[in-house]
Design a protein around this motif. Structure first.
Motif, PDB file in Angstrom:
ATOM      1  N   ARG A 186      47.271  24.837  34.543  1.00 55.05           N
ATOM      2  CA  ARG A 186      47.437  23.631  35.385  1.00 55.05           C
ATOM      3  C   ARG A 186      46.838  23.903  36.754  1.00 55.05           C
ATOM      4  O   ARG A 186      47.144  24.911  37.392  1.00 55.05           O
ATOM      5  CB  ARG A 186      48.903  23.253  35.518  1.00 55.05           C
ATOM      6  CG  ARG A 186      49.175  22.179  36.580  1.00 55.05           C
ATOM      7  CD  ARG A 186      50.570  21.604  36.466  1.00 55.05           C
ATOM      8  NE  ARG A 186      50.671  20.766  35.270  1.00 55.05           N
ATOM      9  CZ  ARG A 186      51.792  20.116  34.902  1.00 55.05           C
ATOM     10  NH1 ARG A 186      52.890  20.256  35.631  1.00 55.05           N
ATOM     11  NH2 ARG A 186      51.803  19.366  33.820  1.00 55.05           N
ATOM     12  N   GLY A 227      47.634  27.801  28.425  1.00 51.17           N
ATOM     13  CA  GLY A 227      47.673  26.569  29.200  1.00 51.17           C
ATOM     14  C   GLY A 227      47.442  26.861  30.670  1.00 51.17           C
ATOM     15  O   GLY A 227      47.940  27.864  31.198  1.00 51.17           O
ATOM     16  N   ASP A 281      54.999  22.634  27.829  1.00 55.46           N
ATOM     17  CA  ASP A 281      55.287  22.302  29.224  1.00 55.46           C
ATOM     18  C   ASP A 281      54.135  21.576  29.898  1.00 55.46           C
ATOM     19  O   ASP A 281      54.351  20.854  30.880  1.00 55.46           O
ATOM     20  CB  ASP A 281      55.600  23.588  30.007  1.00 55.46           C
ATOM     21  CG  ASP A 281      56.940  24.187  29.618  1.00 55.46           C
ATOM     22  OD1 ASP A 281      57.023  24.770  28.531  1.00 55.46           O
ATOM     23  OD2 ASP A 281      57.890  24.068  30.398  1.00 55.46           O
ATOM     24  N   LEU A 282      52.908  21.769  29.420  1.00 51.78           N
ATOM     25  CA  LEU A 282      51.744  21.146  30.030  1.00 51.78           C
ATOM     26  C   LEU A 282      51.120  20.155  29.052  1.00 51.78           C
ATOM     27  O   LEU A 282      51.314  20.251  27.837  1.00 51.78           O
ATOM     28  CB  LEU A 282      50.699  22.199  30.423  1.00 51.78           C
ATOM     29  CG  LEU A 282      51.175  23.366  31.286  1.00 51.78           C
ATOM     30  CD1 LEU A 282      50.003  24.282  31.607  1.00 51.78           C
ATOM     31  CD2 LEU A 282      51.844  22.885  32.560  1.00 51.78           C
ATOM     32  N   ASP A 339      45.336  19.578  33.379  1.00 55.50           N
ATOM     33  CA  ASP A 339      45.857  20.577  32.455  1.00 55.50           C
ATOM     34  C   ASP A 339      44.793  20.878  31.416  1.00 55.50           C
ATOM     35  O   ASP A 339      44.164  19.963  30.864  1.00 55.50           O
ATOM     36  CB  ASP A 339      47.115  20.075  31.728  1.00 55.50           C
ATOM     37  CG  ASP A 339      48.282  19.845  32.659  1.00 55.50           C
ATOM     38  OD1 ASP A 339      48.343  20.525  33.699  1.00 55.50           O
ATOM     39  OD2 ASP A 339      49.135  18.997  32.342  1.00 55.50           O
ATOM     40  N   ILE A 365      44.755  22.904  27.796  1.00 56.40           N
ATOM     41  CA  ILE A 365      45.680  23.496  26.833  1.00 56.40           C
ATOM     42  C   ILE A 365      44.918  23.850  25.559  1.00 56.40           C
ATOM     43  O   ILE A 365      43.933  23.198  25.196  1.00 56.40           O
ATOM     44  CB  ILE A 365      46.851  22.553  26.501  1.00 56.40           C
ATOM     45  CG1 ILE A 365      46.341  21.208  25.978  1.00 56.40           C
ATOM     46  CG2 ILE A 365      47.727  22.339  27.733  1.00 56.40           C
ATOM     47  CD1 ILE A 365      47.439  20.261  25.523  1.00 56.40           C
ATOM     48  N   TYR A 373      56.752  28.941  26.110  1.00 55.76           N
ATOM     49  CA  TYR A 373      55.936  27.755  26.369  1.00 55.76           C
ATOM     50  C   TYR A 373      56.329  26.701  25.341  1.00 55.76           C
ATOM     51  O   TYR A 373      56.021  26.798  24.162  1.00 55.76           O
ATOM     52  CB  TYR A 373      54.445  28.065  26.246  1.00 55.76           C
ATOM     53  CG  TYR A 373      53.584  26.827  26.434  1.00 55.76           C
ATOM     54  CD1 TYR A 373      53.207  26.417  27.703  1.00 55.76           C
ATOM     55  CD2 TYR A 373      53.181  26.069  25.345  1.00 55.76           C
ATOM     56  CE1 TYR A 373      52.443  25.270  27.886  1.00 55.76           C
ATOM     57  CE2 TYR A 373      52.408  24.932  25.518  1.00 55.76           C
ATOM     58  CZ  TYR A 373      52.048  24.534  26.783  1.00 55.76           C
ATOM     59  OH  TYR A 373      51.299  23.403  26.958  1.00 55.76           O
TER      60      TYR A 373
END
Length: 450
Positions: free
Chosen positions: A345, A343, A167-168, A355, A357, A164
């Motif tokens: 989505r 995270g 990415d979000l 999102d 997170i 990760y």
């Protein structure tokens, strides 16, 4: 009348014959064949063949306009910041007998003001800056530049330790997200399983390979690396999602500077391990994802996303891979720690998504130098920060490639002992101490990818 017609027809025939003879004497020119650009469907949408070659090319980029607002701690700070980013990338691929030959270049240029320049993990948190208000800054960076030839990857690319990599969301979590010079070999076993061995230059990641400044008696200097970081990973990518287990060993050699003499510490090695999984959740909504990741490091906290400064708001400190015995100036102790990341989505509609997170991280450091009492040096335990970061956003994509969104971010840090309040130090007021602090920030982003 017949005679006149005969004369006219004869004259026309004669002119035609002469013209034909003259035309036959001229050089002949044939129009060059027109070569149209052909679509290349072998590597996904957006690729086309470079005319006259068998190389497929894709050119794309990004423009991002971003605005952040947060709490400011004094009149010497900005309560907002703005940033504009431009990105361009070129992806060229050619099928060969040895596999795909790929060349990728991505370059970023940005300008930023206000709290975007304070240098924290999340600039919108608006940490107190001892430098006061900072002016506009411009930056250009070569984010990626690598060649892939079959199983070989060479150049500047995403670390093979990372999973990760933010990415979000709009904001950074406490995680490894490293673009580094490397040389790697990837073996494919079928079924989506791959294994990679990578030699990576830690000096290109932006993380420092030096001791904690607070832990060195009389200071410290960087000795220089004798070897690149060794990174290994095992990964699987299938329809349900992805999973990865990775590890790294790094050299963190330093010179320890003691009072009156310099002691060569040799090479201090650190390591890190990480495991992560990503689940695709189409049963909830198309495009939904869940990320879970955990990492542990000993003497290599850059692989947790730490490096140099630690803090939120008025609570600021310094951390490093190792600390030095503050009394003798010899004997290092590695900093250990862990980081957990999650995270999620979710697409409310095909055009609206959110999102969520979060990251939580802790570090454990050795003892550092304390105040001199009665002419005798004392020691203090390390800062041992505990940090929590939470974020949530709502993004609207009215057309393909365009995102318009807002995000709210909360960050909190707590140290194991009280430290100087950065605000009172900067303003020269009465000395105060603080053990923890937190902050909220908001962010608006308009972004176009093409």
């Amino acid at each position: 009348m017949k005679l006149v017609k005969s004369l006219l027809l004869g004259s026309a025939a004669g002119f035609a014959a002469v013209a034909g003879a003259q035309a036959a004497d001229l050089p002949s020119r044939k129009a060059a064949p027109v070569e149209y650009v052909r679509v290349c469907s072998a590597y996904g949408a957006g690729f086309f063949y470079i005319p006259g070659t068998e190389t497929c090319l894709r050119v794309g980029g990004r423009v991002r306009a971003e605005y952040t607002f947060g709490e400011r701690w004094s009149e010497r700070q900005d309560s907002y910041g703005t940033r504009a980013l431009g990105r361009i990338f070129v992806d060229a691929r050619t099928a060969t007998a040895y596999g795909t030959l790929r060349t990728f270049i991505r370059h970023d240029i940005n300008t930023r003001t206000g709290s975007y320049r304070y240098g924290a993990l999340n600039n919108g948190v608006n940490p107190f800056s001892l430098n006061g208000r900072l002016n506009e800054g411009n930056g250009a960076s070569l984010d990626k530049a690598f060649i892939q030839f079959g199983p070989i990857t060479a150049g500047k690319a995403q670390s093979f330790f990372d999973f990760y990599a933010n990415d979000l969301g709009f904001s950074s979590l406490r995680t490894s997200d490293r673009s580094t010079n490397l040389l790697a070999y990837t073996a494919s076993f079928g079924g989506g399983f791959t294994a990679t061995l990578s030699l990576e230059d830690g000096n290109t990641t932006g993380f420092s390979n030096v001791l904690s400044a607070a832990g060195a008696a009389g200071g410290r200097v960087y000795q220089g690396s004798v070897m690149p970081d060794i990174v290994a990973s095992l990964r699987v990518d299938q329809g349900w999602g992805s999973a990865q287990l990775s590890g790294a060993v790094s050299d963190r050699g330093t010179n320890r500077v003691a009072v009156g003499r310099v002691v060569d510490s040799g090479d201090d090695f650190g390591f890190a391990i990480q495991g992560g999984v990503k689940f695709n959740l189409p049963m909830i909504a198309a495009g939904d994802q869940l990320w879970l990741q955990a990492a542990y490091a000993d003497g290599a906290i850059g692989y947790l996303g730490w490096g140099g400064a630690a803090g939120v708001g008025r609570a600021l400190g310094v951390v490093g891979d190792f600390t030095v015995n503050p009394i003798t100036g010899v004997g290092t102790k590695s900093t250990t720690g862990f980081a957990i990341v999650a995270g999620f989505r979710h697409f409310w509609t095909p055009q609206i998504r959110s999102d969520l997170i979060a990251s939580y991280s802790e570090l454990t450091m050795g003892r550092v130098a304390g105040p001199v009492v009665g002419g005798v040096a004392t020691t203090l335990k390390g800062l041992n920060p505990k940090e929590l970061v939470l974020g949530a956003n709502l993004v609207w994509s009215p057309v393909s490639g365009l995102d318009i969104g807002v995000e709210v971010l909360y960050s909190r840090v707590e140290f194991s002992r009280r430290i100087a309040d950065a605000k009172s130090v900067a303003l020269g007021g009465p000395a105060r101490t603080i053990k923890s602090d937190d902050a909220f920030a908001g962010r608006l982003r308009i972004q176009r990818d093409f």
